[in-house]
Write an enzyme that holds these catalytic residues in place. Structure first.
Site, PDB file in Angstrom:
ATOM      1  N   GLY A 176       0.766  -1.229   0.000  1.00 35.60           N
ATOM      2  CA  GLY A 176       0.000   0.000   0.000  1.00 35.60           C
ATOM      3  C   GLY A 176       0.805   1.290   0.000  1.00 35.60           C
ATOM      4  CG  ASP A 177       3.708   4.447   1.521  1.00 38.25           C
ATOM      5  OD1 ASP A 177       3.609   5.113   0.473  1.00 38.25           O
ATOM      6  OD2 ASP A 177       4.313   4.858   2.530  1.00 38.25           O
ATOM      7  CG  LEU A 178       6.588  -1.454  -2.911  1.00 38.15           C
ATOM      8  CD1 LEU A 178       7.195  -1.928  -1.583  1.00 38.15           C
ATOM      9  CD2 LEU A 178       6.249  -2.660  -3.779  1.00 38.15           C
TER      10      LEU A 178
END
Length: 283
Positions: A176-178
């Site tokens: 989700g926040d790569l």
């Protein structure tokens, strides 16, 4: 533990629980403090002590790391309500080779990390955030908060975002926040850190790559680079190329909405978003 702050108490409890002999502060984020710790002469480890009021988001991320089991992500050894005890990694971030002119190599490594994170696993962690909820700021933002000359970009990105969610897709647990600087080099290879813990279309996992790495704005806003990323992720991961670009454009606008909410500049997103929209239209 009398007269200690909640954070000091959490650190003391963690030191006792895991028989830690030394804790050196490394960095502080809005949600936690990271320590490099020692445990009875073993290799160093990392201890993340969560700040009061931030437990839910950080616990979700810790649960995701534990669920990955060390495949494509740092290994979690144990956790409590207010602390996460995990593998120590101090190598370069994936942003470093990208900024040094080796972006194609970084893109290949990025795709490989996504492959590892998306491997089939046992039952997913509880309380993952639906991806549609992650986009709430994009869909709820008043267009008048955007610069007048960029409002058409916002409107087009919203339309694309809605189209992404209107079309049925596969659903997976997502980091989700790569992005490049959330992937660190270790003796075990490139490993992701700091997941958000989302649930949704796996194609979204690569969206943030199109805005990163930080500090390489000329490269990031290059239409040729956008095409190369889309081609590489589509070939390696089997994602639909147009859907990759659609999520990338919608995410760039979402990122701008977050920065507007925080009173920050959106110049970086506005450098990239027109090229993402053009690439999407042509794909």
């Amino acid at each position: 533990m009398m007269n200690q702050s909640p954070a000091e108490t959490a650190l003391s409890r963690a030191m006792i629980r895991w028989s830690l002999t030394k804790a050196t502060p490394v960095t502080e984020t809005p949600t936690s403090t990271i320590y490099k710790v020692e445990q009875n002469g073993r290799d160093p480890a990392a201890l993340k002590v969560l700040k009061p009021g931030k437990f839910e988001d950080e616990r979700r991320g810790g649960a995701m790391l534990a669920w990955y089991g060390g495949e494509g992500a740092v290994t979690v050894f144990d956790s409590t309500e207010d602390a996460v005890f995990m593998e120590w990694v101090e190598g370069a971030t994936l942003g470093d080779p990208a900024r040094a002119g080796r972006d194609d190599e970084a893109t290949e490594a990025f795709g490989h990390v996504v492959q590892l994170l998306h491997k089939p696993r046992e039952t997913a962690p509880d309380d993952l955030i639906p991806l549609r909820d992650r986009f709430q700021s994009l869909f709820a933002t008043n267009v008048r908060t955007w610069p007048y000359t960029a409002r058409d970009l916002y409107a087009r990105a919203v339309g694309i975002g809605l189209a992404m969610f209107d079309k049925p897709s596969a659903t997976l647990p997502l980091h989700g926040d790569l992005h490049h600087d959330n992937i660190l080099f270790s003796p075990r290879g490139w490993l992701a850190i700091d997941p958000k813990g989302l649930l949704g279309d796996p194609t979204y996992e690569v969206a943030n790559a199109f805005l990163n790495p930080l500090g390489a704005q000329n490269m990031v806003s290059d239409p040729g680079r956008i095409a190369r990323l889309a081609d590489s992720f589509s070939a390696r991961l089997g994602f639909n190329r147009k859907r990759i670009l659609g999520f990338a454009a919608a995410h760039a606008a979402l990122s701008a909405c977050w920065d507007i909410e925080d009173g920050n500049s959106i110049a970086g997103q506005l450098d990239v978003l027109p090229h993402l929209l053009t690439a999407y239209d042509k794909s």
